[in-house]
Design a protein around this motif. Sequence first.
Motif, PDB file in Angstrom:
ATOM      1  N   ARG A 154       0.880  -1.173   0.000  1.00 26.51           N
ATOM      2  CA  ARG A 154       0.000   0.000   0.000  1.00 26.51           C
ATOM      3  C   ARG A 154       0.916   1.221   0.000  1.00 26.51           C
ATOM      4  O   ARG A 154       1.273   1.775   1.038  1.00 26.51           O
ATOM      5  N   PRO A 155       1.342   1.669  -1.186  1.00 21.35           N
ATOM      6  CA  PRO A 155       2.336   2.750  -1.260  1.00 21.35           C
ATOM      7  C   PRO A 155       1.810   4.043  -0.655  1.00 21.35           C
ATOM      8  O   PRO A 155       0.601   4.312  -0.685  1.00 21.35           O
ATOM      9  N   HIS A 156       2.740   4.842  -0.129  1.00 19.79           N
ATOM     10  CA  HIS A 156       2.331   6.115   0.453  1.00 19.79           C
ATOM     11  C   HIS A 156       2.284   7.199  -0.622  1.00 19.79           C
ATOM     12  O   HIS A 156       3.300   7.518  -1.243  1.00 19.79           O
ATOM     13  N   ALA A 157       1.097   7.776  -0.816  1.00 17.45           N
ATOM     14  CA  ALA A 157       0.904   8.784  -1.865  1.00 17.45           C
ATOM     15  C   ALA A 157       1.354  10.166  -1.435  1.00 17.45           C
ATOM     16  O   ALA A 157       1.321  11.096  -2.239  1.00 17.45           O
ATOM     17  N   LYS A 158       1.795  10.326  -0.174  1.00 19.07           N
ATOM     18  CA  LYS A 158       2.297  11.650   0.223  1.00 19.07           C
ATOM     19  C   LYS A 158       3.558  12.010  -0.559  1.00 19.07           C
ATOM     20  O   LYS A 158       3.901  13.175  -0.684  1.00 19.07           O
ATOM     21  N   SER A 159       4.252  11.006  -1.111  1.00 16.76           N
ATOM     22  CA  SER A 159       5.478  11.282  -1.876  1.00 16.76           C
ATOM     23  C   SER A 159       5.165  11.959  -3.202  1.00 16.76           C
ATOM     24  O   SER A 159       5.856  12.885  -3.594  1.00 16.76           O
ATOM     25  N   HIS A 160       4.121  11.482  -3.900  1.00 15.20           N
ATOM     26  CA  HIS A 160       3.859  12.017  -5.246  1.00 15.20           C
ATOM     27  C   HIS A 160       2.611  12.886  -5.307  1.00 15.20           C
ATOM     28  O   HIS A 160       2.501  13.714  -6.206  1.00 15.20           O
ATOM     29  N   LYS A 161       1.653  12.706  -4.416  1.00 17.67           N
ATOM     30  CA  LYS A 161       0.415  13.502  -4.390  1.00 17.67           C
ATOM     31  C   LYS A 161      -0.251  13.552  -5.762  1.00 17.67           C
ATOM     32  O   LYS A 161      -0.884  14.560  -6.130  1.00 17.67           O
ATOM     33  N   CYS A 162      -0.110  12.496  -6.505  1.00 19.53           N
ATOM     34  CA  CYS A 162      -0.490  12.498  -7.922  1.00 19.53           C
ATOM     35  C   CYS A 162      -1.306  11.236  -8.214  1.00 19.53           C
ATOM     36  O   CYS A 162      -0.784  10.115  -8.132  1.00 19.53           O
ATOM     37  N   ALA A 163      -2.591  11.418  -8.543  1.00 22.12           N
ATOM     38  CA  ALA A 163      -3.472  10.265  -8.732  1.00 22.12           C
ATOM     39  C   ALA A 163      -3.013   9.386  -9.894  1.00 22.12           C
ATOM     40  O   ALA A 163      -3.167   8.163  -9.847  1.00 22.12           O
ATOM     41  N   ALA A 164      -2.420   9.999 -10.912  1.00 20.99           N
ATOM     42  CA  ALA A 164      -1.979   9.199 -12.065  1.00 20.99           C
ATOM     43  C   ALA A 164      -0.899   8.201 -11.645  1.00 20.99           C
ATOM     44  O   ALA A 164      -0.869   7.064 -12.127  1.00 20.99           O
TER      45      ALA A 164
ATOM     46  N   LEU B 287       4.194  12.619 -20.947  1.00 22.18           N
ATOM     47  CA  LEU B 287       3.016  12.862 -20.113  1.00 22.18           C
ATOM     48  C   LEU B 287       3.253  14.127 -19.317  1.00 22.18           C
ATOM     49  O   LEU B 287       4.388  14.450 -18.985  1.00 22.18           O
ATOM     50  N   VAL B 288       2.172  14.824 -18.995  1.00 21.62           N
ATOM     51  CA  VAL B 288       2.282  15.932 -18.040  1.00 21.62           C
ATOM     52  C   VAL B 288       1.239  15.656 -16.964  1.00 21.62           C
ATOM     53  O   VAL B 288       0.036  15.742 -17.214  1.00 21.62           O
ATOM     54  N   TRP B 289       1.724  15.278 -15.785  1.00 17.35           N
ATOM     55  CA  TRP B 289       0.828  14.885 -14.706  1.00 17.35           C
ATOM     56  C   TRP B 289       0.596  16.057 -13.746  1.00 17.35           C
ATOM     57  O   TRP B 289       1.571  16.652 -13.266  1.00 17.35           O
ATOM     58  N   PRO B 290      -0.646  16.368 -13.431  1.00 16.13           N
ATOM     59  CA  PRO B 290      -0.881  17.359 -12.368  1.00 16.13           C
ATOM     60  C   PRO B 290      -0.567  16.752 -11.000  1.00 16.13           C
ATOM     61  O   PRO B 290      -0.846  15.579 -10.772  1.00 16.13           O
ATOM     62  N   ILE B 291      -0.007  17.545 -10.121  1.00 16.77           N
ATOM     63  CA  ILE B 291       0.238  17.090  -8.742  1.00 16.77           C
ATOM     64  C   ILE B 291      -1.030  17.454  -7.974  1.00 16.77           C
ATOM     65  O   ILE B 291      -1.140  18.510  -7.329  1.00 16.77           O
ATOM     66  N   ASP B 292      -2.014  16.564  -8.067  1.00 18.24           N
ATOM     67  CA  ASP B 292      -3.403  16.864  -7.662  1.00 18.24           C
ATOM     68  C   ASP B 292      -3.518  17.381  -6.228  1.00 18.24           C
ATOM     69  O   ASP B 292      -4.337  18.239  -5.951  1.00 18.24           O
ATOM     70  N   ALA B 293      -2.751  16.804  -5.341  1.00 15.18           N
ATOM     71  CA  ALA B 293      -2.953  17.090  -3.925  1.00 15.18           C
ATOM     72  C   ALA B 293      -1.875  18.001  -3.357  1.00 15.18           C
ATOM     73  O   ALA B 293      -1.643  18.040  -2.159  1.00 15.18           O
ATOM     74  N   ARG B 294      -1.226  18.791  -4.227  1.00 15.18           N
ATOM     75  CA  ARG B 294      -0.123  19.616  -3.754  1.00 15.18           C
ATOM     76  C   ARG B 294      -0.617  20.736  -2.833  1.00 15.18           C
ATOM     77  O   ARG B 294      -1.812  21.047  -2.800  1.00 15.18           O
ATOM     78  N   GLY B 295       0.336  21.327  -2.160  1.00 11.65           N
ATOM     79  CA  GLY B 295       0.012  22.459  -1.306  1.00 11.65           C
ATOM     80  C   GLY B 295      -0.207  22.008   0.126  1.00 11.65           C
ATOM     81  O   GLY B 295      -0.221  20.813   0.419  1.00 11.65           O
ATOM     82  N   PRO B 296      -0.396  22.958   1.018  1.00 11.13           N
ATOM     83  CA  PRO B 296      -0.597  22.579   2.415  1.00 11.13           C
ATOM     84  C   PRO B 296      -1.887  21.783   2.589  1.00 11.13           C
ATOM     85  O   PRO B 296      -1.971  20.902   3.449  1.00 11.13           O
ATOM     86  N   GLY B 297      -2.906  22.070   1.786  1.00  7.40           N
ATOM     87  CA  GLY B 297      -4.169  21.323   1.898  1.00  7.40           C
ATOM     88  C   GLY B 297      -4.844  21.531   3.238  1.00  7.40           C
ATOM     89  O   GLY B 297      -4.267  22.113   4.145  1.00  7.40           O
ATOM     90  N   TYR B 298      -6.096  21.097   3.300  1.00  4.71           N
ATOM     91  CA  TYR B 298      -6.799  21.131   4.590  1.00  4.71           C
ATOM     92  C   TYR B 298      -7.235  19.732   4.945  1.00  4.71           C
ATOM     93  O   TYR B 298      -7.523  18.941   4.080  1.00  4.71           O
TER      94      TYR B 298
END
Length: 377
Positions: free
Chosen positions: A49-59, A366-377
């Motif tokens: 179950r990889p940690h997505a905090k590294s890439h924050k990218c759904a793709a 490919l150009v991937w958006p970093i969907d979850a970037r930023g401090p977020g809430y």
Amino acid sequence: MTLSSRRPAEPGDPIDSIETPSLLVDVDLIDENIRRMAVGAGSAGVALRPHAKSHKCAAIARRQIAAGAIGICCQKVSEAEAMVAGGIRDIYVSNEVIASRKLMRLAYLARHARISLAFDSSEGVTEASRCASAAGVVLEGLVELDLGDGRSGVAPGDAALNLARAIASADGLRFVGLQCYKAMAQHAATTADRRRISLSAAAIVAETVRLLADSGLACTIVTGGGTGSWSHEAGSGVYTEVQPGSYVFMDAYYGRIAGHDGTPFNEFEHSLTLLATVTSTPASGRAMVDAGSKALEIGYGGLPMVVDRPGTEYYEADDEHGRIRWSEGARPLLIGDRIRLIPGNCDPTVNLHDWLVGVRGGRVELVWPIDARGPGY
Ligand SMILES: *Cc1c(COP(=O)(O)O)cnc(C)c1O
């Protein structure tokens, strides 16, 4: 158009035309890292179950799942929302969530995806139970153990048992297991150090698993492990699942620890680099590039490494300047040259950017958006 909606390149562009500073992902290398970890976890008989905090990218998360991961980890609710929007259907928030607004958002996500989260307090359990019940969903709960890292978690043993009982008896929650990430093991200097630290943590985890089992609480999930230690958790016989993150990119921080027999840690390839342009050569042996601390996180992961330029060093970062120097005999940098840097710490560096530019065979693929970037809430 906001600044961040302007893409640094388009598919088909040559690498030479990508705007700088930009994060590049070598698509062959990231796919190789994803494959190696999936094969490694699979042959050790544990779930990945990889940690997505590294890439924050759904793709990238979708690529990990296509290669065999059972789901992903997130560290916060904003990341989980971005991943559900990107089609991920099994998300574990490996962190405590306390505010009722956030717990309500997680509960809504549970209508579309399997959602689990970590607990280390009865307050958290009470609030999550209230929100899950109000939304008519079930959230799965893991008890986070404090394994001596000075971060969150409850003490192994009775404290963990009491909290597991509270989750098991709370409406809207289901107790599923233990969160046992040993942060201190990840960057320990040698393979032997990492093995020793991980396995002594695993022995403590095993005692708590037994204690819970004796009280009728089965841990179907025992999860932990990162890029530096995953193979030790996977081989411990205690963990059912590993949750490494940085392995997809392999930053310079991991590049500086030792692997087997004192050789550099090389289980994974450096797939992530920052492309930068030389903007000034103010003195002999010195240059400035357009990538400083607003493009690279230079905190505890350290400074970036310069790719394919022996004797050349990135030695200091200003906001928008990276200071580079080279030793005599090294190939000098010229105005307009483009260099690639391996970031010190991949997770917070990715968080500074909007896009990942996937390259293969000298071109943008490919150009991937970093969907979850930023401090977020
Ligand atoms: C950061 C983190 C990971 C991943 O660690 P890496 O060193 O990036 O592989 C896994 N689990 C938790 C809880 C983390 O905080």
